[in-house]
Design a protein around this motif. Structure first.
Motif, PDB file in Angstrom:
ATOM      1  N   ILE A   1       0.833  -1.207   0.000  1.00  0.00           N
ATOM      2  CA  ILE A   1       0.000   0.000   0.000  1.00  0.00           C
ATOM      3  C   ILE A   1       0.866   1.255   0.000  1.00  0.00           C
ATOM      4  O   ILE A   1       1.734   1.437   0.852  1.00  0.00           O
ATOM      5  N   ASP A   2       0.611   2.108  -0.983  1.00  0.00           N
ATOM      6  CA  ASP A   2       1.294   3.403  -1.068  1.00  0.00           C
ATOM      7  C   ASP A   2       0.223   4.486  -1.104  1.00  0.00           C
ATOM      8  O   ASP A   2       0.144   5.284  -2.042  1.00  0.00           O
ATOM      9  N   GLY A   3      -0.620   4.488  -0.069  1.00  0.00           N
ATOM     10  CA  GLY A   3      -1.821   5.311  -0.057  1.00  0.00           C
ATOM     11  C   GLY A   3      -1.545   6.798  -0.015  1.00  0.00           C
ATOM     12  O   GLY A   3      -0.472   7.253   0.392  1.00  0.00           O
ATOM     13  N   THR A   4      -2.561   7.545  -0.434  1.00  0.00           N
ATOM     14  CA  THR A   4      -2.468   9.004  -0.456  1.00  0.00           C
ATOM     15  C   THR A   4      -3.377   9.643   0.588  1.00  0.00           C
ATOM     16  O   THR A   4      -3.008  10.623   1.236  1.00  0.00           O
ATOM     17  N   ASP A   5      -4.588   9.075   0.760  1.00  0.00           N
ATOM     18  CA  ASP A   5      -5.540   9.687   1.691  1.00  0.00           C
ATOM     19  C   ASP A   5      -6.442   8.625   2.295  1.00  0.00           C
ATOM     20  O   ASP A   5      -6.274   7.416   2.072  1.00  0.00           O
ATOM     21  N   LYS A   6      -7.423   9.091   3.073  1.00  0.00           N
ATOM     22  CA  LYS A   6      -8.293   8.180   3.822  1.00  0.00           C
ATOM     23  C   LYS A   6      -9.106   7.272   2.919  1.00  0.00           C
ATOM     24  O   LYS A   6      -9.405   6.131   3.272  1.00  0.00           O
ATOM     25  N   THR A   7      -9.460   7.747   1.731  1.00  0.00           N
ATOM     26  CA  THR A   7     -10.250   6.885   0.843  1.00  0.00           C
ATOM     27  C   THR A   7      -9.439   5.672   0.381  1.00  0.00           C
ATOM     28  O   THR A   7     -10.007   4.617   0.096  1.00  0.00           O
ATOM     29  N   ASP A   8      -8.121   5.816   0.322  1.00  0.00           N
ATOM     30  CA  ASP A   8      -7.281   4.656   0.018  1.00  0.00           C
ATOM     31  C   ASP A   8      -7.347   3.645   1.162  1.00  0.00           C
ATOM     32  O   ASP A   8      -7.406   2.431   0.938  1.00  0.00           O
ATOM     33  N   ALA A   9      -7.326   4.155   2.392  1.00  0.00           N
ATOM     34  CA  ALA A   9      -7.441   3.269   3.554  1.00  0.00           C
ATOM     35  C   ALA A   9      -8.784   2.550   3.548  1.00  0.00           C
ATOM     36  O   ALA A   9      -8.873   1.343   3.837  1.00  0.00           O
TER      37      ALA A   9
ATOM     38  N   VAL B   1      -1.661  -1.043  -4.140  1.00  0.00           N
ATOM     39  CA  VAL B   1      -2.468   0.177  -4.217  1.00  0.00           C
ATOM     40  C   VAL B   1      -1.522   1.358  -4.369  1.00  0.00           C
ATOM     41  O   VAL B   1      -0.754   1.677  -3.460  1.00  0.00           O
ATOM     42  N   THR B   2      -1.562   2.005  -5.531  1.00  0.00           N
ATOM     43  CA  THR B   2      -0.631   3.115  -5.782  1.00  0.00           C
ATOM     44  C   THR B   2      -1.023   4.394  -5.061  1.00  0.00           C
ATOM     45  O   THR B   2      -0.190   5.284  -4.874  1.00  0.00           O
ATOM     46  N   GLY B   3      -2.282   4.496  -4.669  1.00  0.00           N
ATOM     47  CA  GLY B   3      -2.771   5.767  -4.162  1.00  0.00           C
ATOM     48  C   GLY B   3      -3.107   6.705  -5.299  1.00  0.00           C
ATOM     49  O   GLY B   3      -2.995   6.364  -6.481  1.00  0.00           O
ATOM     50  N   LYS B   4      -3.546   7.890  -4.942  1.00  0.00           N
ATOM     51  CA  LYS B   4      -4.013   8.860  -5.938  1.00  0.00           C
ATOM     52  C   LYS B   4      -2.937   9.893  -6.249  1.00  0.00           C
ATOM     53  O   LYS B   4      -2.007  10.089  -5.473  1.00  0.00           O
ATOM     54  N   LEU B   5      -3.106  10.557  -7.374  1.00  0.00           N
ATOM     55  CA  LEU B   5      -2.223  11.668  -7.709  1.00  0.00           C
ATOM     56  C   LEU B   5      -2.533  12.821  -6.757  1.00  0.00           C
ATOM     57  O   LEU B   5      -3.686  13.246  -6.648  1.00  0.00           O
ATOM     58  N   PRO B   6      -1.538  13.337  -6.042  1.00  0.00           N
ATOM     59  CA  PRO B   6      -1.789  14.486  -5.153  1.00  0.00           C
ATOM     60  C   PRO B   6      -2.280  15.682  -5.966  1.00  0.00           C
ATOM     61  O   PRO B   6      -2.048  15.767  -7.172  1.00  0.00           O
ATOM     62  N   GLU B   7      -2.960  16.583  -5.303  1.00  0.00           N
ATOM     63  CA  GLU B   7      -3.430  17.790  -5.987  1.00  0.00           C
ATOM     64  C   GLU B   7      -2.229  18.632  -6.400  1.00  0.00           C
ATOM     65  O   GLU B   7      -1.419  19.045  -5.580  1.00  0.00           O
ATOM     66  N   ILE B   8      -2.123  18.866  -7.690  1.00  0.00           N
ATOM     67  CA  ILE B   8      -0.992  19.607  -8.253  1.00  0.00           C
ATOM     68  C   ILE B   8      -1.550  20.672  -9.179  1.00  0.00           C
ATOM     69  O   ILE B   8      -2.379  20.372 -10.037  1.00  0.00           O
ATOM     70  N   SER B   9      -1.091  21.894  -8.997  1.00  0.00           N
ATOM     71  CA  SER B   9      -1.554  22.954  -9.894  1.00  0.00           C
ATOM     72  C   SER B   9      -1.103  22.652 -11.316  1.00  0.00           C
ATOM     73  O   SER B   9      -1.913  22.583 -12.243  1.00  0.00           O
ATOM     74  N   LYS B  10       0.235  22.438 -11.472  1.00  0.00           N
ATOM     75  CA  LYS B  10       0.789  22.101 -12.782  1.00  0.00           C
ATOM     76  C   LYS B  10       1.977  21.160 -12.613  1.00  0.00           C
ATOM     77  O   LYS B  10       2.858  21.414 -11.784  1.00  0.00           O
ATOM     78  N   LEU B  11       2.001  20.104 -13.400  1.00  0.00           N
ATOM     79  CA  LEU B  11       3.170  19.229 -13.404  1.00  0.00           C
ATOM     80  C   LEU B  11       4.414  20.012 -13.815  1.00  0.00           C
ATOM     81  O   LEU B  11       5.509  19.800 -13.285  1.00  0.00           O
ATOM     82  N   THR B  12       4.233  20.921 -14.758  1.00  0.00           N
ATOM     83  CA  THR B  12       5.368  21.670 -15.293  1.00  0.00           C
ATOM     84  C   THR B  12       5.937  22.685 -14.306  1.00  0.00           C
ATOM     85  O   THR B  12       6.940  23.333 -14.602  1.00  0.00           O
TER      86      THR B  12
ATOM     87  N   GLY C   1      -0.573 -17.585 -10.278  1.00  0.00           N
ATOM     88  CA  GLY C   1      -0.376 -16.457  -9.374  1.00  0.00           C
ATOM     89  C   GLY C   1      -1.183 -15.272  -9.878  1.00  0.00           C
ATOM     90  O   GLY C   1      -1.615 -15.251 -11.035  1.00  0.00           O
ATOM     91  N   ALA C   2      -1.408 -14.314  -9.014  1.00  0.00           N
ATOM     92  CA  ALA C   2      -2.235 -13.166  -9.380  1.00  0.00           C
ATOM     93  C   ALA C   2      -1.631 -11.888  -8.789  1.00  0.00           C
ATOM     94  O   ALA C   2      -1.282 -11.850  -7.608  1.00  0.00           O
ATOM     95  N   ILE C   3      -1.507 -10.873  -9.638  1.00  0.00           N
ATOM     96  CA  ILE C   3      -1.007  -9.566  -9.214  1.00  0.00           C
ATOM     97  C   ILE C   3      -1.997  -8.516  -9.698  1.00  0.00           C
ATOM     98  O   ILE C   3      -2.363  -8.503 -10.873  1.00  0.00           O
ATOM     99  N   MET C   4      -2.437  -7.667  -8.804  1.00  0.00           N
ATOM    100  CA  MET C   4      -3.338  -6.586  -9.188  1.00  0.00           C
ATOM    101  C   MET C   4      -2.734  -5.251  -8.770  1.00  0.00           C
ATOM    102  O   MET C   4      -2.402  -5.047  -7.605  1.00  0.00           O
ATOM    103  N   ILE C   5      -2.583  -4.359  -9.743  1.00  0.00           N
ATOM    104  CA  ILE C   5      -2.175  -2.984  -9.461  1.00  0.00           C
ATOM    105  C   ILE C   5      -3.432  -2.123  -9.520  1.00  0.00           C
ATOM    106  O   ILE C   5      -4.148  -2.141 -10.519  1.00  0.00           O
ATOM    107  N   ILE C   6      -3.721  -1.427  -8.445  1.00  0.00           N
ATOM    108  CA  ILE C   6      -4.838  -0.481  -8.448  1.00  0.00           C
ATOM    109  C   ILE C   6      -4.224   0.895  -8.660  1.00  0.00           C
ATOM    110  O   ILE C   6      -3.617   1.474  -7.765  1.00  0.00           O
ATOM    111  N   GLY C   7      -4.346   1.383  -9.897  1.00  0.00           N
ATOM    112  CA  GLY C   7      -3.659   2.602 -10.295  1.00  0.00           C
ATOM    113  C   GLY C   7      -4.372   3.855  -9.832  1.00  0.00           C
ATOM    114  O   GLY C   7      -5.405   3.796  -9.149  1.00  0.00           O
TER     115      GLY C   7
END
Length: 588
Positions: free
Chosen positions: A359-367, A437-448, A493-499
Motif C-alpha cells: 500500500i502506497d496510499g495518499t488519503d483516507k479513501t485509500d485506507a 495500491v498506488t494511491g491517488k495523484l496528489p493535488e498539483i496545480s501544474k506538473l510543469t 499467481g495473481a497480481i493486481m495494481i490499483i492505479g
C-alpha cells in the motif's frame, strides 16, 4: 529558408534521427543546439551541419553541449542556465534522446536498468521541457518523439514484449505531451508528440531485433545451452554480427571465454548455430513488421525529420496542439486488452490462502478501499497481510493497522518486499495474490511547475514502485524464474495494481484528467506487455491486472467492482482473458 532566424534544440542529436532532424533544420535556415553523452559524434555532426550553413549562407550557427545525459538533472539544468545567461531564445525543443533499454522478459529485467530507461525517456523529456521554458517565448514548440507501440486505440493497448520499461516510459510520454499542452496554454507554448513508427536505423537492426531474437533463445534454451548460458553469451555474440556475415573469430573467442570446462570446438559450433538462429528470428520479426505497413517500408530518418519540421510550422502546430501524431503507419491487429467491468464469476473460496496488500496510499479513501478489499478476502475465508509504504500518511497507516495484520515497510526495496512476502507465506499460508495500491495523484496545480524531486516522487510512486512490487511477486510465485524462465510454464499467481483514480467531481478540468493520464499511460502498456510475456512467451497462468478506478464523468469509484475484478483475476477464466486492464467504473 523557412526557419531562418529560428533556433532549435534537439536532444540526442549526435547520430541517427536526432542528427537527421538537426540537418533538416539547418537546411531550412535555422540555428541548432545539439547535445548528447558522447563528444565525438557531436563534433562530427557539427562539421556536417556547418558545411550546410556555409553553403546556404544562412547566417545560422551550431552550438554543442557534449557530455549531457538528458537523465542528468544537473547537466540539463546547467545547459539551459547557460543558454539563458547568453540570452539565447529557443523556438523549438525536440525531445528525441532515447535508449533501447533492456530487451528481455520483465522478470529478468534488472530494476536498475528499468529505472534508467524511465529516467532517460520520460524524466529526460519532462525535465528538458520544463527547463526549456527558461529560454522559450510565446509561440515556442515542444515536439516529443515517442513510439507507435504504446499509443492506444479505443479499448486497445498494444503489447511490446521484452520492452516493458520502454513501453511504460513511452506511453507516459504521449500523455505528458497532452498534459503539457493544457498547462502551457497561458504561456502560448505548443506541445505535440509524434509516433513515427518503425524507422531505418542501426539501433533497430543491430540491437532491438537481434536482442529480441536472443531473448526467445534464452527463454527456451538452445541445444545443450541453458538459459543462463545463452544470457552470458548473447551480448558477445551479437557483436559478431557483421554487415556481410558473422565474425567467426569473435565467436571462437566467446567460446574460449565461456567454455567453463566444455569442449571449445563444440561450443564454437553451438554458438555459431545460436547466432545463425538469432539472425533468422530477427529477420523474421523485421519482415513480419514490414508486412503490417501498407507499402512495407520503414520510414527513413530524413522522412521523420521532415515530419518534425512540419509540426513546427506555426499554423499546423496550432491545429495539432496536444495531439499525438500521426498515430502510426503499422496496422497491428490486437485483441481488446482494455475493458470496463471485469466478467462476473462465482465467488471464489479463499480458505487456506492469503492475500498480500502493498500500500502506497495518499488519503483516507485509500485506507477505506484497502479495508473494503481486505474484508472481502477475509469474509470469503482468506487471510490478509498489509505492507504499508513508509511514505503513506500516518492517518492511513493507523486506519489500516488498527484493523488488519500490518507492517510499515519500504515497499520500494526489492529485498524488503521479497523478505515480507516470504514472511507472509510462512505465517499465513500460500499467497493467492498480491494487490498493490498506488494511491491517488496528489493535488498539483501544474506538473510543469514541479521541481525535480517532486516529479521523481510521482514517477517512483506510479511507475517504479508498481514495477518493483510486481517483479518481487513474480519471483515469489516462481523462485529462480528470472534466471530459468522454463520454470514459469503452467505456474499460477495473481497480481493486481490499483492505479491512480480519475479525479472526482462535476467540475473536473481537462488539466486534472491529463495529469492523471500521464501515469495511467505508463501502466497500460506496461501491464499489457508483461501479460503477453507471461502468457505467450513464458507459458504461465500467472496474470497481472491493472485496475483504474473512477470515470471521465467524475463519479465516485465503486470498490465492489474492484473486488469483482480480483475475483475474476484469481479464477481459471483469467488465464485465457485478453483483457488485463479494467476501467471498472466506466460504462463506455
Amino acid at each position: 529558408m523557412k526557419f531562418q532566424g529560428k533556433t532549435a534544440l534537439i536532444t540526442g542529436s549526435g547520430t541517427g534521427i536526432g542528427k537527421a532532424i538537426a540537418t533538416k533544420f539547418v537546411e531550412n535556415g535555422a540555428s541548432v543546439i545539439i547535445l548528447g553523452r558522447r563528444k565525438e559524434p557531436l563534433e562530427e555532426a557539427s562539421k556536417d551541419l556547418e558545411q550546410i550553413i556555409s553553403k546556404n549562407n544562412s547566417g545560422a550557427s551550431v552550438k554543442i553541449f557534449a557530455g549531457v545525459d538528458v537523465a542528468d538533472e544537473s547537466a540539463m539544468t546547467s545547459m539551459f542556465d547557460a543558454l539563458k545567461n547568453d540570452n539565447v531564445n529557443v523556438d523549438y525543443i525536440i525531445n528525441n534522446a532515447g535508449v533501447s533499454g533492456p530487451v528481455t522478459c520483465f522478470p529478468n529485467s534488472p530494476l536498475k536498468d528499468f529505472k534508467s530507461t524511465i529516467a532517460i525517456h520520460l524524466t529526460g523529456t519532462f525535465w528538458g521541457s520544463v527547463q526549456a521554458l527558461k529560454v522559450m517565448k510565446e509561440g515556442g514548440k515542444i515536439i516529443t518523439i515517442s513510439t507507435f507501440f504504446t499509443e492506444e486505440r479505443p479499448l486497445e493497448q498494444r503489447p511490446y514484449r521484452f520492452r516493458s520499461p520502454y513501453t511504460a516510459s513511452q506511453g507516459a510520454k504521449n500523455r505528458l505531451a497532452e498534459a503539457m499542452s493544457w498547462e502551457l496554454t497561458d504561456k502560448g507554448i505548443i506541445s505535440i508528440a509524434t509516433n513515427p513508427g518503425p524507422v531505418h536505423s542501426d539501433r533497430i537492426y543491430k540491437t532491438v531485433y537481434p536482442k529480441a531474437a536472443a531473448e526467445f533463445m534464452r527463454v527456451s534454451g538452445f541445444e545443450d545451452l541453458s538459459p543462463v548460458e545463452v544470457e552470458e553469451a548473447k551480448d558477445d555474440l551479437l557483436e559478431c554480427i557483421l554487415a556481410d556475415g558473422i565474425d567467426k573469430e569473435g565467436i571462437a573467442k566467446t567460446a574460449e571465454k565461456l567454455a567453463n570446462g566444455k569442449d571449445v570446438t563444440k561450443l564454437t559450433e553451438t554458438f555459431t548455430n545460436l547466432l545463425t538462429k538469432i539472425q533468422t528470428i530477427a529477420e523474421k520479426v523485421q519482415n513480419n513488421t514490414s508486412h503490417m505497413i501498407a507499402n512495407r517500408e520503414f520510414l527513413a530518418q530524413t522522412q521523420v525529420s521532415e515530419s518534425v519540421l512540419n509540426l513546427c510550422d506555426d499554423e499546423i502546430a496550432k491545429i495539432l496542439n496536444g495531439k499525438v501524431i500521426p498515430g502510426d503507419r503499422v496496422f497491428y491487429p490486437v485483441k481488446p486488452h482494455i475493458g470496463t467491468t471485469a466478467p462476473g464469476v462465482h465467488q471464489p473460496d479463499f480458505s487456506g490462502k492469503s492475500v498480500v496488500f502493498a500500500i502506497d496510499g495518499t488519503d483516507k479513501t485509500d485506507a477505506e478501499r484497502v479495508e473494503f478489499l481486505a474484508q472481502h478476502v477475509e469474509k470469503n475465508g482468506g487471510k490478509v497481510a498489509c505492507f504499508i509504504s513508509q511514505s503513506t500518511p500516518t492517518e492511513v497507516q493507523e486506519h489500516i493497522s488498527s484493523k488488519f495484520h500490518s507492517h510499515v515497510v519500504d515497499i520500494t526495496s526489492p529485498e524488503e518486499m521479497e523478505r515480507w512476502l516470504n514472511t507472509a507465506k510462512t505465517n499465513l499460508g500460500e499467497i493467492l495474490g498480491v494487490i498493490h495500491v498506488t494511491g491517488k495523484l496528489p493535488e498539483i496545480s501544474k506538473l510543469t511547475e514541479l521541481d525535480r524531486a517532486g516529479w521523481e516522487e510521482l514517477v517512483a510512486k506510479f511507475i517504479s514502485t508498481p514495477a518493483t512490487v510486481a517483479q518481487r511477486a513474480l519471483e515469489h510465485f516462481v523462485p529462480g524464474g528470472d534466471k530459468d524462465p522454463r520454470l514459469y510454464k503452467d505456474t499460477k499467481g495473481a497480481i493486481m495494481i490499483i492505479g491512480p483514480d480519475l479525479p472526482i467531481g462535476r467540475k473536473v478540468t481537462g488539466t486534472q484528467r491529463a495529469q492523471v493520464e500521464v501515469f495511467r499511460g505508463a501502466l497500460r502498456p506496461f501491464t499489457t506487455t508483461v501479460n503477453q510475456e507471461l502468457s505467450d512467451v513464458l507459458k504461465s497462468k500467472i496474470r497481472m491486472f491493472t485496475v483504474f478506478p473512477g470515470s471521465v464523468t467524475g463519479a465516485e469509484p465503486d470498490n465492489q467492482k474492484i473486488a469483482d475484478a480480483f475475483n475474476f483475476l484469481v479464477s481459471e477464466n483469467s488465464a485465457s482473458s485478453a483483457e488485463v486492464t479494467f476501467c471498472v467504473d466506466e460504462t463506455r
